[in-house]
Design a protein around this motif. Structure first.
Motif, PDB file in Angstrom:
ATOM      1  N   UNK A 257     -42.409  16.637 -12.445  1.00  0.00           N
ATOM      2  CA  UNK A 257     -42.714  15.608 -12.351  1.00  0.00           C
ATOM      3  C   UNK A 257     -42.738  15.172 -13.437  1.00  0.00           C
ATOM      4  N   UNK A 258     -42.410  15.904 -14.845  1.00  0.00           N
ATOM      5  CA  UNK A 258     -42.401  14.660 -15.855  1.00  0.00           C
ATOM      6  C   UNK A 258     -40.916  14.967 -16.052  1.00  0.00           C
ATOM      7  N   UNK A 259     -40.294  15.373 -15.701  1.00  0.00           N
ATOM      8  CA  UNK A 259     -38.471  15.268 -15.779  1.00  0.00           C
ATOM      9  C   UNK A 259     -37.702  15.020 -14.958  1.00  0.00           C
ATOM     10  N   UNK A 260     -38.434  15.041 -13.172  1.00  0.00           N
ATOM     11  CA  UNK A 260     -37.487  14.867 -12.036  1.00  0.00           C
ATOM     12  C   UNK A 260     -36.606  16.152 -11.617  1.00  0.00           C
ATOM     13  N   UNK A 261     -36.436  17.358 -12.336  1.00  0.00           N
ATOM     14  CA  UNK A 261     -35.561  18.231 -12.360  1.00  0.00           C
ATOM     15  C   UNK A 261     -34.975  19.063 -13.060  1.00  0.00           C
ATOM     16  N   UNK A 262     -33.822  20.056 -13.103  1.00  0.00           N
ATOM     17  CA  UNK A 262     -33.484  20.502 -14.383  1.00  0.00           C
ATOM     18  C   UNK A 262     -32.656  19.915 -15.093  1.00  0.00           C
ATOM     19  N   UNK A 263     -31.777  18.670 -13.905  1.00  0.00           N
ATOM     20  CA  UNK A 263     -30.805  17.860 -14.795  1.00  0.00           C
ATOM     21  C   UNK A 263     -31.681  16.509 -15.316  1.00  0.00           C
ATOM     22  N   UNK A 264     -32.583  15.727 -15.065  1.00  0.00           N
ATOM     23  CA  UNK A 264     -33.428  15.307 -16.318  1.00  0.00           C
ATOM     24  C   UNK A 264     -33.731  16.389 -17.136  1.00  0.00           C
ATOM     25  N   UNK A 265     -34.639  17.557 -17.588  1.00  0.00           N
ATOM     26  CA  UNK A 265     -34.504  18.209 -18.373  1.00  0.00           C
ATOM     27  C   UNK A 265     -33.378  18.618 -19.989  1.00  0.00           C
ATOM     28  N   UNK A 266     -32.454  18.410 -19.126  1.00  0.00           N
ATOM     29  CA  UNK A 266     -30.944  18.722 -19.667  1.00  0.00           C
ATOM     30  C   UNK A 266     -30.876  17.495 -20.523  1.00  0.00           C
ATOM     31  N   UNK A 267     -30.585  16.205 -19.621  1.00  0.00           N
ATOM     32  CA  UNK A 267     -30.935  14.887 -20.449  1.00  0.00           C
ATOM     33  C   UNK A 267     -31.890  14.611 -20.944  1.00  0.00           C
ATOM     34  N   UNK A 268     -32.928  15.123 -21.091  1.00  0.00           N
ATOM     35  CA  UNK A 268     -33.388  14.780 -22.234  1.00  0.00           C
ATOM     36  C   UNK A 268     -32.667  15.190 -24.016  1.00  0.00           C
ATOM     37  N   UNK A 269     -32.868  16.920 -23.295  1.00  0.00           N
ATOM     38  CA  UNK A 269     -32.305  17.923 -24.184  1.00  0.00           C
ATOM     39  C   UNK A 269     -30.507  17.474 -24.621  1.00  0.00           C
ATOM     40  N   UNK A 270     -29.683  16.646 -24.262  1.00  0.00           N
ATOM     41  CA  UNK A 270     -28.717  15.830 -25.019  1.00  0.00           C
ATOM     42  C   UNK A 270     -28.843  15.143 -25.808  1.00  0.00           C
ATOM     43  N   UNK A 271     -30.489  14.068 -25.538  1.00  0.00           N
ATOM     44  CA  UNK A 271     -30.449  13.265 -26.642  1.00  0.00           C
ATOM     45  C   UNK A 271     -31.345  13.448 -27.956  1.00  0.00           C
ATOM     46  N   UNK A 272     -32.179  15.301 -27.456  1.00  0.00           N
ATOM     47  CA  UNK A 272     -32.673  15.257 -28.576  1.00  0.00           C
ATOM     48  C   UNK A 272     -31.309  16.741 -29.575  1.00  0.00           C
ATOM     49  N   UNK A 273     -30.540  16.473 -28.616  1.00  0.00           N
ATOM     50  CA  UNK A 273     -29.707  17.234 -30.195  1.00  0.00           C
ATOM     51  C   UNK A 273     -27.849  17.098 -30.078  1.00  0.00           C
ATOM     52  N   UNK A 274     -27.592  15.725 -29.134  1.00  0.00           N
ATOM     53  CA  UNK A 274     -26.670  15.408 -29.276  1.00  0.00           C
ATOM     54  C   UNK A 274     -26.939  14.181 -29.848  1.00  0.00           C
ATOM     55  N   UNK A 275     -25.998  14.142 -31.222  1.00  0.00           N
ATOM     56  CA  UNK A 275     -25.826  12.159 -31.601  1.00  0.00           C
ATOM     57  C   UNK A 275     -25.421  11.149 -30.827  1.00  0.00           C
ATOM     58  N   UNK A 276     -26.452  11.030 -29.315  1.00  0.00           N
ATOM     59  CA  UNK A 276     -26.512  10.390 -29.288  1.00  0.00           C
ATOM     60  C   UNK A 276     -27.358   9.074 -29.553  1.00  0.00           C
ATOM     61  N   UNK A 277     -28.260   9.386 -29.901  1.00  0.00           N
ATOM     62  CA  UNK A 277     -29.200   8.332 -30.530  1.00  0.00           C
ATOM     63  C   UNK A 277     -28.528   7.410 -31.980  1.00  0.00           C
ATOM     64  N   UNK A 278     -28.301   8.778 -32.602  1.00  0.00           N
ATOM     65  CA  UNK A 278     -27.808   7.769 -33.580  1.00  0.00           C
ATOM     66  C   UNK A 278     -26.858   6.852 -33.522  1.00  0.00           C
ATOM     67  N   UNK A 279     -25.221   7.366 -32.687  1.00  0.00           N
ATOM     68  CA  UNK A 279     -24.638   6.615 -32.068  1.00  0.00           C
ATOM     69  C   UNK A 279     -24.776   4.876 -31.993  1.00  0.00           C
ATOM     70  N   UNK A 280     -25.871   5.409 -30.559  1.00  0.00           N
ATOM     71  CA  UNK A 280     -26.035   4.155 -30.422  1.00  0.00           C
ATOM     72  C   UNK A 280     -27.116   2.918 -31.420  1.00  0.00           C
ATOM     73  N   UNK A 281     -27.670   3.559 -31.926  1.00  0.00           N
ATOM     74  CA  UNK A 281     -28.355   2.720 -33.440  1.00  0.00           C
ATOM     75  C   UNK A 281     -27.061   2.581 -34.491  1.00  0.00           C
ATOM     76  N   UNK A 282     -26.265   3.297 -34.698  1.00  0.00           N
ATOM     77  CA  UNK A 282     -25.268   2.744 -35.469  1.00  0.00           C
ATOM     78  C   UNK A 282     -24.463   1.393 -35.193  1.00  0.00           C
ATOM     79  N   UNK A 283     -24.514   1.083 -33.247  1.00  0.00           N
ATOM     80  CA  UNK A 283     -23.363   0.584 -33.073  1.00  0.00           C
ATOM     81  C   UNK A 283     -24.289  -0.237 -32.759  1.00  0.00           C
ATOM     82  N   UNK A 284     -25.420  -0.633 -32.043  1.00  0.00           N
ATOM     83  CA  UNK A 284     -26.256  -1.691 -32.789  1.00  0.00           C
ATOM     84  C   UNK A 284     -26.310  -2.225 -34.203  1.00  0.00           C
ATOM     85  N   UNK A 285     -26.239  -1.653 -35.060  1.00  0.00           N
ATOM     86  CA  UNK A 285     -26.215  -2.205 -36.480  1.00  0.00           C
ATOM     87  C   UNK A 285     -24.873  -1.871 -37.602  1.00  0.00           C
TER      88      UNK A 285
END
Length: 312
Positions: free
Chosen positions: A140-168
């Protein structure tokens, strides 16, 4: 858990109606905790006492066993909501304790599983068991294993940091490159050490879960890096190389160092320089290889943007 004996009157209790809720007549989302059978409250308290923990940490199956009913019957009597039972315990004058939301518990459990056993060990069933929730809740929360892993990548890969850097983005190419390296080092150092385990699975199983999840997230990472590097090429600060090659030139040495560093440090000890020096050295090497002439290699004076890497 400190509470009065089972036969003692609770402290400052709120009134608890002994009537049961008819699940056929009441919306489960609207069940009043005051209408929960006091016998179920007592069963929750008894189960918590038996297990030496807070009510909120006791599973519904354990509470149902203490009440002498099935888990499905318990769920019907509390309107399908664990929160209703916890609130009924609170209304009876006892603190049910608390635990993080299922989403946070699941992400923490998945990270621990990855760190200890690799990405292949992360199944919804294993995560649910470690997080003390149901696989249905995770669906219900993640939509399945792939959804859970996608959120994990958000937390442990530098994706949010790179996106924030690209925004400014910084104006200077030197500041941009050093900020990217800081984000990469921080991602490798984040506990639990999920990123090295992801790379390990990726290298050992090219068609495994890490490869599939990485492919799904590469467009986001590439979009941020493409924005950062293409703007520098357009401004004449970087050589007009294909962006994928620039990314490999930038990440390759640092990723290799971070993956090998634990073994190297154990063997070589103090010969290895601190991580901030390693990151600075690789960043300067990248700039010497790709920046147009006249670009300096050092970061701008004063406080650097973003968190400084930790020294290990």
């Amino acid at each position: 858990m400190d509470r009065p004996p089972m036969n003692a009157a609770p402290v400052d209790p709120a009134p608890v109606d002994a009537a049961l809720v008819d699940p056929a007549l009441v919306d489960p989302a609207l069940v009043d905790p005051a209408l929960v059978d006091p016998a179920l409250v007592n069963a929750a308290l008894a189960a918590a006492e038996e297990h030496g923990t807070d009510v909120a940490e006791v599973s519904l199956g354990e509470i149902a066993a203490a009440a002498g009913i099935s888990r499905s019957t318990l769920l019907r009597r509390i309107g399908g909501s664990r929160t209703t039972l916890d609130e009924a315990v609170r209304a009876a004058g006892f603190d049910p304790g608390g635990r993080p939301p299922v989403r946070d518990r699941a992400l923490d459990a998945a990270a621990t599983l990855i760190n200890q056993e690799g990405l292949g060990a992360v199944t919804l069933e294993a995560v649910a068991a470690a997080a003390r929730c149901s696989p249905t809740s995770l669906h219900a929360i993640f939509g399945g294993r792939d959804g859970l892993l996608a959120v994990m990548f958000d937390r442990y890969l530098p994706l949010p940091d790179l996106e924030a850097l690209a925004a400014d983005p910084p104006e200077r190419i030197e500041d941009t490159v050093h900020a990217i390296y800081r984000a990469l080092v921080e991602a490798f150092l984040r506990e639990p050490r999920v990123l090295p385990a992801i790379f390990g699975d990726l290298l050992s199983r090219p068609d495994g879960p890490a490869a599939r999840t990485l492919k799904a997230n590469l467009p986001r990472m590439f979009a941020s890096l493409n924005s950062l590097l293409s703007s520098q090429i357009g401004a004449g600060r970087l050589r007009p190389l294909p962006v994928p090659l620039l990314i490999q030139l930038m990440f390759g040495p640092m990723v290799g160092h971070m993956l090998l560093r634990p073994a190297l440090q154990e063997s070589l000890g103090d010969i290895l320089p601190p991580l901030e020096e390693v990151a600075r050295t690789f960043a300067e090497a990248f700039l010497r290889a790709t920046a147009v002439s006249g670009i300096t290699s050092g970061p701008a004076p004063g406080p650097a943007s973003g968190p400084a890497p930790r020294t290990v």
